[in-house]
Motif scaffolding. Structure first.
Motif, PDB file in Angstrom:
ATOM      1  N   LEU A 131      -5.747   0.504  -0.684  1.00 13.65           N
ATOM      2  CA  LEU A 131      -5.425   1.885  -1.032  1.00 13.65           C
ATOM      3  C   LEU A 131      -6.549   2.447  -1.899  1.00 13.65           C
ATOM      4  CD1 LEU A 131      -3.329   4.243  -1.142  1.00 13.65           C
ATOM      5  CD2 LEU A 131      -2.479   3.201  -3.269  1.00 13.65           C
ATOM      6  N   ARG A 145      -5.729   4.325   3.245  1.00  9.50           N
ATOM      7  CA  ARG A 145      -4.723   3.290   3.046  1.00  9.50           C
ATOM      8  C   ARG A 145      -4.768   2.279   4.191  1.00  9.50           C
ATOM      9  NH1 ARG A 145       0.998   5.826   2.824  1.00  9.50           N
ATOM     10  NH2 ARG A 145       0.025   7.428   1.535  1.00  9.50           N
ATOM     11  N   VAL A 205       0.842  -1.199   0.000  1.00  3.84           N
ATOM     12  CA  VAL A 205       0.000   0.000   0.000  1.00  3.84           C
ATOM     13  C   VAL A 205       0.875   1.246   0.000  1.00  3.84           C
ATOM     14  CG1 VAL A 205      -1.549   1.396   1.419  1.00  3.84           C
ATOM     15  CG2 VAL A 205      -2.066  -1.004   1.026  1.00  3.84           C
TER      16      VAL A 205
END
Length: 209
Positions: free
Chosen positions: A143, A138, A121
């Motif tokens: 994400l 996130r 991420v």
């Protein structure tokens, strides 16, 4: 010839007649005014509330139906449900499914990674090179971000990295793309793909770690 008594009586009766006529006129006028106010009030209260315009060209989550698609490799097949009618434009370990209009897409990366979802991420968030990039979330290996494409305008991406059997390593990535106003449907597609994802068993998984 009328006597003074008769004259007085006639004057009294005339006064009473005028009073009744005036009183009746006042009642009639008041009645009209009350009626007008009442009708105006009824018209005002019967006006419909203004309706909220709906998004007529948004992708609707409740209109989506899904079908199971298999990809990956022969030795390590992976499958998940994708929206009906979305065509595969790329097969193998990185398949991509696109709707007929080309506005929305769903892609997978089944190659796996030795990094954890949270690491990926952070890495993806740093590597995206798009105009007006805004990272919305996130958390939990997912994400969510928006940006502006020079050709297609405002866009939204949702990328999720998934582990297998409690491992810290990432087994597969799922990404959904569309427009910010399609967010509800994009989230629904991501959840459907996540819930229906089927990966090779650990014993049969020959993908590089």
């Amino acid at each position: 010839m009328l006597t003074p008594r008769h004259q007085a009586l006639l004057m009294t009766l005339a006064g009473m007649t005028v009073g009744v006529a005036v009183f009746g006129g006042v009642l009639a006028i008041n009645g009209d005014l009350l009626g007008s106010d009442s009708q105006a009030g009824n018209v005002s209260s019967s006006k419909p509330a203004p309706s909220t315009p709906s998004c007529t060209d948004c992708l609707q989550a409740d209109s989506l139906q899904y079908t199971l698609q298999t990809f990956g490799t022969k030795s390590d097949p992976v499958s998940a449900e994708v929206p009906n009618g979305w065509k595969s434009t790329q097969a193998g370990t990185r398949p991509r499914f696109v709707d007929p209009s080309g506005v929305w897409q769903l892609r997978f990366d089944t190659r796996g990674s030795s990094k954890s979802p949270d690491e990926l991420v952070d890495s993806r968030a740093r590597s995206i090179d798009e105009q007006d990039l805004k990272v919305i979330s996130r958390a939990n290996g997912t994400l969510i971000y928006t940006y502006v494409d020079e050709t297609r305008g405002p866009r939204m991406g949702l990328s999720r990295w998934i582990t297998q059997n409690g491992s810290q390593k990432t087994a597969v990535e799922i990404t959904v793309g569309g427009r910010p106003k399609d967010e509800a449907a994009l989230r629904a597609i991501l959840e459907q793909a996540t819930q229906t994802l089927q990966l090779p068993t650990a014993d049969n998984d020959t993908r590089p770690s």
